[in-house]
Design a protein around this motif. Structure first.
Motif, mmCIF file in Angstrom:
data_model
loop_
_atom_site.group_PDB
_atom_site.id
_atom_site.type_symbol
_atom_site.label_atom_id
_atom_site.label_comp_id
_atom_site.label_asym_id
_atom_site.label_seq_id
_atom_site.Cartn_x
_atom_site.Cartn_y
_atom_site.Cartn_z
ATOM 1 N N ILE A 104 0.854 -1.185 0.000
ATOM 2 C CA ILE A 104 0.000 0.000 0.000
ATOM 3 C C ILE A 104 0.891 1.237 0.000
ATOM 4 C CG2 ILE A 104 -1.997 -1.092 1.073
ATOM 5 C CD1 ILE A 104 -1.077 0.008 3.743
ATOM 6 N N ASP A 105 0.377 2.301 -0.584
ATOM 7 C CA ASP A 105 1.169 3.527 -0.680
ATOM 8 C C ASP A 105 0.620 4.647 0.198
ATOM 9 O OD1 ASP A 105 -1.108 4.141 -2.096
ATOM 10 O OD2 ASP A 105 -0.083 4.623 -3.959
ATOM 11 N N ILE A 106 -0.279 4.309 1.097
ATOM 12 C CA ILE A 106 -0.834 5.300 2.018
ATOM 13 C C ILE A 106 -0.214 5.065 3.398
ATOM 14 C CG2 ILE A 106 -2.849 3.806 2.389
ATOM 15 C CD1 ILE A 106 -4.514 6.267 3.002
ATOM 16 N N MET A 107 0.198 6.130 4.024
ATOM 17 C CA MET A 107 0.741 6.071 5.386
ATOM 18 C C MET A 107 -0.408 6.302 6.365
ATOM 19 S SD MET A 107 3.919 5.355 5.239
ATOM 20 C CE MET A 107 4.448 5.731 6.896
ATOM 21 N N PRO A 108 -0.285 5.806 7.602
ATOM 22 C CA PRO A 108 -1.344 6.059 8.571
ATOM 23 C C PRO A 108 -1.599 7.558 8.750
ATOM 24 C CG PRO A 108 0.122 4.358 9.388
ATOM 25 C CD PRO A 108 0.761 4.922 8.143
ATOM 26 N N ASN A 109 -2.881 7.903 8.849
ATOM 27 C CA ASN A 109 -3.287 9.288 9.065
ATOM 28 C C ASN A 109 -3.067 9.703 10.517
ATOM 29 O OD1 ASN A 109 -5.267 8.111 6.888
ATOM 30 N ND2 ASN A 109 -5.042 10.294 6.472
ATOM 31 N N ALA A 110 -3.342 8.748 11.436
ATOM 32 C CA ALA A 110 -3.244 9.092 12.854
ATOM 33 C C ALA A 110 -3.355 7.844 13.719
ATOM 34 C CB ALA A 110 -4.359 10.065 13.242
ATOM 35 N N HIS A 111 -2.836 7.977 14.931
ATOM 36 C CA HIS A 111 -3.143 7.046 16.010
ATOM 37 C C HIS A 111 -4.444 7.561 16.612
ATOM 38 C CE1 HIS A 111 0.767 4.915 16.426
ATOM 39 N NE2 HIS A 111 1.274 6.044 15.958
ATOM 40 N N ILE A 112 -5.412 6.666 16.853
ATOM 41 C CA ILE A 112 -6.671 7.102 17.459
ATOM 42 C C ILE A 112 -6.927 6.327 18.751
ATOM 43 C CG2 ILE A 112 -7.658 7.923 15.296
ATOM 44 C CD1 ILE A 112 -9.302 5.342 15.137
#
Length: 135
Positions: A104-112
């Motif tokens: 995948i080429d998307i990095m995590p947006n945030a820790h929730i």
């Protein structure tokens, strides 16, 4: 341009493909995700536009919905691997990042839900990293 992803479970009974864009990527530290992953957090991708197609093993997919919550999890009934599933009456596709075989080429947006972090998780950056099993 739509993306294409392939995925599977650990035992290989379930094979799947996802067509479309994965829009969000969150690392969830809530206690529900800790329980159902047996780890510090769940790594899930989300999409309101992608489509999921189960190529094989559909009969092995089970879904658990936690009463009085929005929490649910689909998994392989043979090996227990987390599998993608729809939430919000089919409007949201939830994809466990670990089930994907395609990079995948998307990095995590945030820790929730970081207020729920496991107490042993707070200092993980301070422990040694090993490239394989300890000797």
């Amino acid at each position: 341009m739509n993306k294409y992803y392939q995925g599977s479970c650990l035992c290989g009974e379930i094979k799947l493909e996802i067509t479309g864009n994965l829009e969000q990527f969150f690392l969830c530290h809530c206690q529900h995700c800790q329980k159902d992953t047996g780890s510090a957090y769940a790594a899930n991708l989300f999409s309101t536009t992608a489509s999921l197609h189960i190529l094989s093993g559909n009969d092995n997919i089970q879904t658990f919905k936690l009463t009085n919550s929005r929490h649910s999890k689909s998994f392989c009934s043979r090996c227990g691997s987390a599998m993608p599933h729809y939430q919000m009456d089919g409007k949201l596709l939830v994809v466990p990042a670990g089930c994907l075989d395609t990079p995948i080429d998307i990095m995590p947006n945030a820790h929730i839900f970081t207020d729920s972090k496991a107490n042993w998780e707070h200092h993980l950056n301070n422990i040694p990293s090993l490239g394989g099993l300890p000797t």
